[in-house]
Enzyme design. Structure first.
Site, short mmCIF file in Angstrom:
data_model
loop_
_atom_site.label_atom_id
_atom_site.label_comp_id
_atom_site.label_asym_id
_atom_site.label_seq_id
_atom_site.Cartn_x
_atom_site.Cartn_y
_atom_site.Cartn_z
N THR A 62 0.86 -1.19 0.00
CA THR A 62 0.00 0.00 0.00
C THR A 62 0.89 1.23 0.00
O THR A 62 2.04 1.18 0.45
CB THR A 62 -0.92 0.03 1.23
OG1 THR A 62 -0.12 0.06 2.42
CG2 THR A 62 -1.85 -1.18 1.26
N ASP A 265 -3.05 24.69 -4.08
CA ASP A 265 -4.30 24.59 -4.83
C ASP A 265 -4.09 23.77 -6.11
O ASP A 265 -2.95 23.57 -6.56
CB ASP A 265 -4.81 25.98 -5.22
CG ASP A 265 -5.44 26.70 -4.03
OD1 ASP A 265 -5.78 26.03 -3.05
OD2 ASP A 265 -5.58 27.94 -4.10
N LYS A 287 -8.70 23.05 -4.80
CA LYS A 287 -9.86 23.92 -5.00
C LYS A 287 -9.97 24.34 -6.46
O LYS A 287 -9.10 24.96 -7.02
CB LYS A 287 -9.75 25.16 -4.11
CG LYS A 287 -9.88 24.84 -2.62
CD LYS A 287 -9.71 26.07 -1.76
CE LYS A 287 -10.85 27.06 -1.94
NZ LYS A 287 -12.14 26.51 -1.53
N ASP A 320 -2.25 35.83 -7.11
CA ASP A 320 -1.92 36.59 -5.91
C ASP A 320 -2.90 36.21 -4.80
O ASP A 320 -4.12 36.16 -5.05
CB ASP A 320 -2.00 38.09 -6.19
CG ASP A 320 -1.62 38.91 -4.97
OD1 ASP A 320 -0.45 39.31 -4.88
OD2 ASP A 320 -2.48 39.15 -4.10
N ILE A 323 -6.07 38.55 -4.18
CA ILE A 323 -7.02 38.84 -5.24
C ILE A 323 -7.81 37.56 -5.54
O ILE A 323 -7.32 36.65 -6.20
CB ILE A 323 -6.31 39.36 -6.52
CG1 ILE A 323 -5.56 40.66 -6.20
CG2 ILE A 323 -7.33 39.59 -7.64
CD1 ILE A 323 -4.81 41.24 -7.36
N ALA A 349 -3.45 37.04 -12.43
CA ALA A 349 -3.76 36.64 -13.80
C ALA A 349 -3.98 37.83 -14.73
O ALA A 349 -3.61 37.79 -15.91
CB ALA A 349 -4.99 35.74 -13.81
N MET A 400 -12.70 34.21 -13.44
CA MET A 400 -13.66 33.10 -13.26
C MET A 400 -15.01 33.42 -13.87
O MET A 400 -16.06 33.19 -13.28
CB MET A 400 -13.82 32.79 -11.76
CG MET A 400 -12.53 32.37 -11.08
SD MET A 400 -12.63 32.28 -9.26
CE MET A 400 -12.67 34.03 -8.82
#
Length: 487
Positions: A62, A265, A287, A320, A323, A349, A400
């Site tokens: 495992t 993330d 996320k 960042d 933001i 971005a 987004m």
């Protein structure tokens, strides 16, 4: 003319500081290298081997999540079996990371029968060879060798390394060796022990020793050891930038090398995560929009828990942290938990997309304001609040917003913004697979239906976009662009 040669034999002096090991480089390209183990120590070796062209084979009935992530990342072969000597057939090297003396000794004994060089992790007395620190800048590895780079460059690299390493480095290593057993007994947590050694070699201990104050250095080492049981942890909220490794800040790079744990993330590229110390624990909190595998509350609890263990933690966020990174919730949790923290900014971005597409986000006489907006609020409702700002000449960068692009366009047009207002859409900004799209506000609604644009997108709306270098961008609405061209 005869040349007189001096026949007097030279007196050679043996070096006082000689090595117990002979540095060498093993050829592992295309060779099977085994890692026997199930947990974090095995994962660290897989990550190290992942920087070579070896065929990595992991042996273990495992494996834990950290090791499985390393196996997947480097496409290693996992043999889900208990170790058997037969596994050593055809192996060039073997690492035993079973985290148990007797189990590692069994691998070592078998390897020696088969004639395979073996390394038992953290058990130097069992090892045939050691693995040193590797700084990978392929095709050049930072090590003193002329192989593949030529003698002139080799001498140059050697001179640079000699200048960087103080002559007292050997003395510092001997001091560390004298504290090794005590550190193992006093600091039982492996991650906390690595924290101790990181501070040992980069703090007051090393500074005093290099200054010739050996007694003070030893006293500082003892003080550091005594304090580690109650040592508070620290968390850095670090911006990973848009994805390109060379857009990471120097401070972020340094902290990744110092961290005991990296909590990252899903949008942070594997190449950036790999810049961390190879034995640091990696925890993915995964996320993504619409698929949050770890709730934010649990992430906050995790950061506080790790900090209370006395660990150095890098919370690695795309772009960042401040933001749309939900840093406020994490900072509040750390304050309430009594854990120290610091924010390390990253390239967001909007800036990466603007730089790549040469979009002037502000432009004298055209756009004097800049708005960072998100397509949703906390209740997942499309936000129209910034439509009025766009009417006043602001450039709006929407994060987004792909799935709500149609609603955004409708509300901005209804608010009075012209349908032919220039729009740019940047997918995967600053990544090798970046794509750029150009169109107008009336074209934006089509974005929601373009399923092939499935990476993170940044939408830029405003008259300043009309001054961008988007001649080679794809049309946001291909059919409409074809009709205009035909007309």
């Amino acid at each position: 003319m005869a040349v007189r040669r001096d026949k007097t034999p030279k007196t050679l002096k043996r070096p006082e500081n000689r090595l117990d090991v002979f540095p060498a480089f093993m050829k592992v390209a295309g060779q099977r290298v085994l890692v026997v183990g199930h947990g974090g120590e095995a994962a660290a070796k897989v990550r190290l081997l992942g920087e070579t062209n070896a065929e990595i084979v992991v042996i273990g009935e495992t494996v834990d999540a950290d090791l499985q992530e390393a196996i997947d990342l480097f496409e290693a072969e996992h043999v889900a079996e208990a170790f058997r000597p037969a596994h050593l057939n055809g192996a060039a090297l073997v690492f035993s990371a079973r985290e148990d003396w007797d189990l590692d000794k069994a691998v070592v004994d078998a390897a020696r029968i088969f004639g395979v060089p073996v390394n038992a992790v953290d058990k130097p007395e069992l090892c045939d060879f050691y693995t040193g620190a590797l700084v990978n800048r392929a095709p050049i590895a930072v090590a003193i060798t002329s192989t593949g780079v030529g003698p002139v460059l080799s001498r140059h690299i050697r001179a640079r390394i000699e200048a960087m390493l103080p002559r007292a480095t050997g003395e510092l290593a001997r001091l560390a060796e004298s504290f090794r057993d005590a550190a193992t007994k006093v600091i039982r947590d492996g991650a906390l022990r690595r924290n101790f050694w990181a501070r040992f070699f980069s703090g007051a201990v090393a500074t005093n020793l290099y200054a010739g104050k050996a007694d003070i250095a030893r006293a500082e080492a003892q003080r550091l050891l005594n304090s580690m049981a109650d040592e508070p942890g620290f968390v850095w909220l670090v911006g990973a930038g848009p994805g390109a490794e060379d857009l990471l800040t120097l401070r972020a790079q340094r902290l990744l090398q110092e961290a005991d744990v990296i909590v990252h993330d899903a949008l942070v590229p594997a190449g950036v995560i790999a810049m961390g110390r190879r034995d640091a624990e990696r925890i993915s909190v995964g996320k993504r929009k619409g698929a949050h595998s770890v709730p934010q509350a649990e992430i906050c609890e995790l950061l506080v828990k790790l900090g209370r263990k006395g660990l150095k933690v890098v919370r690695l966020k795309a772009g960042d942290p401040m933001i749309f990174g939900r840093a406020a919730e994490e900072m509040e949790a750390l304050r309430e938990g009594g854990i120290g923290f610091e924010v390390v900014p990253g390239v967001t971005a909007a800036f990466a997309a603007a730089a790549s597409a040469q979009i002037p986000l502000t432009l004298r006489g055209v756009a004097s304001n800049l708005v960072f907006a998100t397509g949703h609020n906390a209740k997942s409702e499309t936000l129209p609040d910034w439509a009025g700002l766009a009417l006043k000449g602001a450039t709006v960068a929407v994060y987004m917003g792909r799935t709500v692009a149609a609603a955004v366009a409708d509300k901005m047009i209804n608010a009075g913004l012209k349908p032919d207002t220039p729009v740019a859409v940047i997918e995967n900004a600053a990544h090798p697979d970046e794509r750029q799209f150009a169109g107008t506000l009336s074209d934006l609604a089509i974005l929601s239906n373009r399923a092939e644009i499935d990476g993170p997108v940044l939408i830029v709306i405003g008259e300043a976009v009309g001054h961008a270098a988007l001649e080679h961008a794809e049309p946001l609405a291909p059919q409409r662009a074809a009709r205009v061209a035909a007309a």
